[in-house]
Design a protein around this motif. Structure first.
Motif, PDB file in Angstrom:
ATOM      1  N   VAL A  77       5.434   7.024   7.850  1.00 36.25           N
ATOM      2  CA  VAL A  77       5.150   5.914   6.944  1.00 36.25           C
ATOM      3  C   VAL A  77       4.262   6.383   5.802  1.00 36.25           C
ATOM      4  N   SER A  78       4.659   6.062   4.600  1.00 37.39           N
ATOM      5  CA  SER A  78       3.844   6.346   3.422  1.00 37.39           C
ATOM      6  C   SER A  78       3.169   5.043   3.005  1.00 37.39           C
ATOM      7  N   LEU A  79       1.880   4.959   3.246  1.00 37.31           N
ATOM      8  CA  LEU A  79       1.159   3.730   2.907  1.00 37.31           C
ATOM      9  C   LEU A  79       1.123   3.533   1.399  1.00 37.31           C
ATOM     10  N   SER A  80       1.274   2.308   0.999  1.00 39.97           N
ATOM     11  CA  SER A  80       1.191   1.922  -0.411  1.00 39.97           C
ATOM     12  C   SER A  80       0.626   0.508  -0.450  1.00 39.97           C
ATOM     13  N   PRO A  81       0.126   0.081  -1.605  1.00 41.39           N
ATOM     14  CA  PRO A  81      -0.361  -1.297  -1.688  1.00 41.39           C
ATOM     15  C   PRO A  81       0.710  -2.315  -1.305  1.00 41.39           C
ATOM     16  N   ALA A  82       1.950  -2.083  -1.714  1.00 36.75           N
ATOM     17  CA  ALA A  82       3.029  -3.020  -1.374  1.00 36.75           C
ATOM     18  C   ALA A  82       3.278  -3.048   0.131  1.00 36.75           C
ATOM     19  N   LEU A  83       3.312  -1.881   0.757  1.00 33.42           N
ATOM     20  CA  LEU A  83       3.552  -1.817   2.194  1.00 33.42           C
ATOM     21  C   LEU A  83       2.423  -2.479   2.982  1.00 33.42           C
ATOM     22  N   LEU A  84       1.201  -2.356   2.489  1.00 35.92           N
ATOM     23  CA  LEU A  84       0.058  -2.967   3.178  1.00 35.92           C
ATOM     24  C   LEU A  84       0.195  -4.485   3.287  1.00 35.92           C
ATOM     25  N   ARG A  85       0.937  -5.088   2.378  1.00 36.87           N
ATOM     26  CA  ARG A  85       1.155  -6.539   2.436  1.00 36.87           C
ATOM     27  C   ARG A  85       2.167  -6.904   3.519  1.00 36.87           C
ATOM     28  N   GLU A  86       2.931  -5.927   3.999  1.00 36.64           N
ATOM     29  CA  GLU A  86       3.998  -6.189   4.967  1.00 36.64           C
ATOM     30  C   GLU A  86       3.661  -5.798   6.397  1.00 36.64           C
ATOM     31  N   ILE A  87       2.847  -4.782   6.586  1.00 37.93           N
ATOM     32  CA  ILE A  87       2.613  -4.274   7.943  1.00 37.93           C
ATOM     33  C   ILE A  87       1.461  -4.999   8.621  1.00 37.93           C
TER      34      ILE A  87
END
Length: 161
Positions: A77-87
């Protein structure tokens, strides 16, 4: 009135506004995001394990192949600001999660303490409590309830033996 220039970047910038170096420096080196998780198909609940990706260095709790990890572990998993809203599986101690929630970094975070060892000394990291996926059998046999909590005094003591 506080001058924003005297505040650290994580208190004045959103995750989206951070430079690549600032973003990367938020990682405290706990290793918990590299632990396997199981999601219950019926309840959608996340269950944490103490089983680490084969690339995680169990002593430093950092990826041993960070720059090339996607070639070796394509589903990393490559964390990103967008992904942080989903996980929903980052531990409560994770700096990315704390900053997203508008909270400050804890005293043991390397950006606050000035030491990469402080996360381990505070008992926050997985050091001494994690196993490589190469050595684990069934993930179900490695469920833990500590991903967001520091080690207890008893756990630290038994680790020293």
């Amino acid at each position: 009135m506080t001058d924003d220039r005297s505040l650290p970047f994580w208190r004045t910038k959103t995750l989206e506004e951070m430079s690549k170096d600032e973003w990367e420096s938020l990682c405290d080196g706990c290793g918990k995001c590299c632990l396997h998780k199981l999601r219950d198909e019926d309840t959608d609940e996340v269950h944490h394990t103490n089983v680490a990706c084969r690339l995680l260095d169990l002593e430093t709790c950092r990826c041993s192949e960070y720059a090339t990890r996607f070639r070796k572990v394509p589903d990393c998993v490559s964390l990103s600001p967008a992904l942080l809203r989903e996980i929903d599986w980052l531990p409560p101690s994770c700096a990315y999660r704390l900053v997203r929630e508008g909270k400050d970094l804890p005293f043991w975070h390397p950006l606050r303490s000035g030491s990469d060892e402080s996360v381990h000394e505070a008992g926050i990291s997985g050091r001494g409590r994690i196993v490589s996926e190469r050595d684990a059998a069934m993930l179900e046999d490695h469920l833990v309830d500590w991903p967001g909590a520091p080690m207890t005094a008893r756990q630290r003591q038994s680790r020293r033996k």
